[in-house]
Design a protein around this motif. Structure first.
Motif, mmCIF file in Angstrom:
data_model
loop_
_atom_site.group_PDB
_atom_site.id
_atom_site.type_symbol
_atom_site.label_atom_id
_atom_site.label_comp_id
_atom_site.label_asym_id
_atom_site.label_seq_id
_atom_site.Cartn_x
_atom_site.Cartn_y
_atom_site.Cartn_z
ATOM 1 N N ALA A 78 0.837 -1.207 0.000
ATOM 2 C CA ALA A 78 0.000 0.000 0.000
ATOM 3 C C ALA A 78 0.869 1.254 0.000
ATOM 4 C CB ALA A 78 -0.908 -0.001 1.226
ATOM 5 N N VAL A 79 0.415 2.300 -0.672
ATOM 6 C CA VAL A 79 1.163 3.546 -0.750
ATOM 7 C C VAL A 79 1.042 4.299 0.572
ATOM 8 C CG1 VAL A 79 1.378 5.770 -1.918
ATOM 9 C CG2 VAL A 79 0.852 3.708 -3.242
ATOM 10 N N ARG A 80 2.169 4.513 1.223
ATOM 11 C CA ARG A 80 2.194 5.315 2.452
ATOM 12 C C ARG A 80 2.278 6.806 2.130
ATOM 13 N NH1 ARG A 80 3.407 2.075 6.969
ATOM 14 N NH2 ARG A 80 4.725 0.228 6.597
ATOM 15 N N ALA A 81 3.080 7.141 1.095
ATOM 16 C CA ALA A 81 3.288 8.547 0.757
ATOM 17 C C ALA A 81 3.808 8.635 -0.672
ATOM 18 C CB ALA A 81 4.284 9.197 1.717
ATOM 19 N N ARG A 82 3.633 9.818 -1.275
ATOM 20 C CA ARG A 82 4.121 10.083 -2.626
ATOM 21 C C ARG A 82 4.617 11.523 -2.670
ATOM 22 N NH1 ARG A 82 2.571 12.712 -7.171
ATOM 23 N NH2 ARG A 82 2.999 11.762 -9.210
ATOM 24 N N LEU A 83 5.703 11.746 -3.418
ATOM 25 C CA LEU A 83 6.250 13.090 -3.568
ATOM 26 C C LEU A 83 6.638 13.306 -5.020
ATOM 27 C CD1 LEU A 83 7.350 15.738 -2.212
ATOM 28 C CD2 LEU A 83 9.566 14.558 -2.080
ATOM 29 N N ALA A 84 6.172 14.402 -5.610
ATOM 30 C CA ALA A 84 6.566 14.745 -6.975
ATOM 31 C C ALA A 84 8.024 15.185 -6.993
ATOM 32 C CB ALA A 84 5.670 15.860 -7.506
ATOM 33 N N ILE A 85 8.804 14.645 -7.919
ATOM 34 C CA ILE A 85 10.206 15.026 -8.092
ATOM 35 C C ILE A 85 10.457 15.245 -9.580
ATOM 36 C CG2 ILE A 85 10.989 13.767 -6.041
ATOM 37 C CD1 ILE A 85 12.030 11.571 -7.938
ATOM 38 N N GLU A 86 11.691 15.580 -9.928
ATOM 39 C CA GLU A 86 12.040 15.743 -11.332
ATOM 40 C C GLU A 86 12.159 14.375 -12.016
ATOM 41 O OE1 GLU A 86 15.586 18.099 -11.474
ATOM 42 O OE2 GLU A 86 14.494 19.962 -11.057
ATOM 43 N N PRO A 87 12.030 14.332 -13.346
ATOM 44 C CA PRO A 87 12.184 13.056 -14.069
ATOM 45 C C PRO A 87 13.550 12.433 -13.833
ATOM 46 C CG PRO A 87 11.196 14.714 -15.486
ATOM 47 C CD PRO A 87 11.645 15.439 -14.246
ATOM 48 N N THR A 88 13.574 11.111 -13.842
ATOM 49 C CA THR A 88 14.795 10.346 -13.594
ATOM 50 C C THR A 88 15.079 9.418 -14.768
ATOM 51 O OG1 THR A 88 13.724 8.434 -12.564
ATOM 52 C CG2 THR A 88 14.196 10.330 -11.141
ATOM 53 N N MET A 116 17.518 13.658 -14.167
ATOM 54 C CA MET A 116 18.072 13.965 -15.467
ATOM 55 C C MET A 116 18.794 15.306 -15.495
ATOM 56 S SD MET A 116 17.417 11.164 -16.757
ATOM 57 C CE MET A 116 18.249 11.504 -18.293
ATOM 58 N N SER A 117 18.793 16.021 -14.364
ATOM 59 C CA SER A 117 19.522 17.295 -14.309
ATOM 60 C C SER A 117 20.302 17.494 -13.013
ATOM 61 C CB SER A 117 18.563 18.468 -14.492
ATOM 62 O OG SER A 117 17.584 18.482 -13.477
ATOM 63 N N GLY A 118 20.292 16.518 -12.115
ATOM 64 C CA GLY A 118 21.026 16.668 -10.869
ATOM 65 C C GLY A 118 20.561 15.705 -9.803
ATOM 66 N N VAL A 119 20.276 16.227 -8.612
ATOM 67 C CA VAL A 119 19.886 15.413 -7.463
ATOM 68 C C VAL A 119 18.752 16.099 -6.715
ATOM 69 C CG1 VAL A 119 20.656 14.340 -5.296
ATOM 70 C CG2 VAL A 119 22.251 14.593 -7.186
#
Length: 459
Positions: free
Chosen positions: A422-432, A450-453
């Motif tokens: 089950a999903v506990r949490a989700r966070l939007a980040i940059e593409p990987t 694709m551009s850093g960290v």
């Protein structure tokens, strides 16, 4: 090898200041590239993460980490290229390798650049006969050696050629640089994607081919001693006329005896005697071939590009080993007796898998293309299928406490309940990239993009 297409991009964030590389007791060559640096400062600590998935078995597991109710964005740092390698944490600093042929140390708490070392000029895709990373620089995850305090990485540089570099973890000073191309290999068609391994006082480097399988390449593993990295290299070459790449991002797994286990891609042979492609091979510390396994249908797997090279071998308790690949069939093996062709203890249709798995005791979390899959190794031994995440949650997972952390490469980090999925949490980040995998230190998660960290906090 046949990889899924990868997104590529690059950014820029030059560090200030210049430092001159310094010599050390192991330096037998004069580095020609520069080091930029700021004055190092103390950063947050925690347990370091010094190799792909934290240990030589590539388990990707830390016990005792609290489970999140949410994930909070901490910082984003853009660097001079895409980050395909897993970030490391050494002395409380984030160590990042980029396709811009750079190594960076970042502040764990704020993401600021502590030092930046460029080791060469990356190779433009237009100058290569095939491939899908542009430009091509440092792709395989580096490794840290506490005995020398060096971060070892392999950079593809203009020529093209592959350089093994050693960078001081505290200052960023380039201590040495040498060619690490295997004897007789064509550097233009060999790609170094597999994570480096440190064991037996040696650095191990595995090679596969470029996306598109162009040119006359063969899978290889090379090794040099950490205390004399300019010494002649040890080499193992897959005994196939062509191909047989060793490219899974997890790199070699190493057991307590110092033996290495690698997964090998499709070879050119599609009939007759087994050429040790489409396989799991065990190599001695000096890279002698000791044993191997291949599916009964290895020849047809080769013809259809359905080999085992896409996932790193998973070492398990009780001397077992798990492998899956592109065909969707998973195999349970005896590590000390891999069994040759058809020598598996059990096989089961599970999923096609790409990247590096995570493991907690006898439970594996597999990066299946249709979603991370939980598999338990039961007595018998038997493979028991568990929960599976939605198809978009298919990156290479790690585990902290009772939570699985995994990336959706289109731009999201997920925290999943280890027991139920089950999903506990989700966070939007940059593409990987396709094979991005998180790093976990205390409550901080780090992901190459694709551009850093980007960094996130468990809350």
């Amino acid at each position: 090898m046949l990889l899924l297409a990868l997104l590529v991009a690059c950014g820029g964030n030059p560090a200030s200041g210049v430092a001159t590389p310094t010599a050390s007791s192991i330096s037998l060559s004069t580095p020609t590239t520069g080091v930029t640096a700021t004055v190092p400062t103390a950063t947050g600590g925690g347990t370091d993460w010094t190799t792909y998935h934290r240990d030589n078995t590539r388990s990707g597991y830390i016990a005792g980490v609290p489970d999140p109710t949410r994930l909070v964005s901490l910082w984003t740092t853009h660097l001079d290229g895409a980050v395909y390698a897993e970030p490391l944490v050494v002395h409380g600093r984030v160590i990042v390798a980029t396709e811009g042929d750079s190594l960076y140390a970042l502040d764990l708490n704020k993401g600021g650049v502590i030092w930046h070392t460029n080791v060469g000029t990356p190779v433009p895709l237009a100058t290569l006969p095939c491939g899908n990373i542009d430009p091509l620089g440092i792709t395989g995850t580096p490794v840290y050696d506490p005995a020398t305090n060096l971060i070892f990485a392999v950079a593809e540089v203009s020529g093209p050629r592959h350089l093994l570099v050693g960078v001081d973890a505290d200052s960023g000073a380039l201590k040495f640089s040498r060619s690490i191309d295997p004897p007789g290999a064509d550097p233009r068609v060999h790609q170094q994607r597999a994570a480096l391994a440190l064991a037996n006082g040696r650095i191990y480097v595995a090679y596969g081919g470029l996306y598109g399988d162009c040119g006359d390449y063969r899978g290889r593993v090379v090794a040099v001693p950490t205390t004399n990295p300019q010494a002649p290299i040890l080499t193992f070459t897959v005994p196939t006329p062509r191909e047989g790449g060793i490219w899974a991002p997890a790199g070699p797994a190493v057991d307590d005896a110092g033996d290495l286990y690698v997964s090998v891609g499709n070879g050119a042979v599609t009939s007759g005697a087994w050429d040790h492609s489409d396989s799991v091979l065990r190599l001695s510390p000096t890279l002698q071939l000791e044993d191997g396994f291949a599916p009964t249908q290895w020849a047809s797997d080769n013809a259809a590009d359905l080999d085992l090279s896409s996932l790193g071998p998973v070492l398990l308790p009780n001397g077992l080993l798990f492998i899956a690949g592109k065909s969707g069939i998973a195999y349970l093996l005896r590590a000390s007796a891999l069994g040759g062709v058809g020598g598996q203890l059990q096989e089961q249709q599970l999923c096609d898998a790409y990247g590096g798995a995570a493991r907690v005791d006898n439970v594996i979390y597999i990066p299946c293309s249709l979603g991370v899959l939980q598999v338990t190794i039961a007595s018998g031994p038997r493979l028991i299928r568990g929960w599976q995440a939605p198809a978009n949650i298919n990156g290479s997972p790690i585990v902290g406490g009772n939570t699985v952390y995994v990336v959706d490469r289109t731009g999201a980090l997920y925290a999943l309940n280890r027991q139920t999925g089950a999903v506990r949490a989700r966070l939007a980040i940059e593409p990987t990239s396709r094979f991005a995998t998180p790093t976990l230190v205390e409550r901080t998660l780090l992901i190459g993009t694709m551009s850093g960290v980007v960094a996130a906090e468990i809350a």
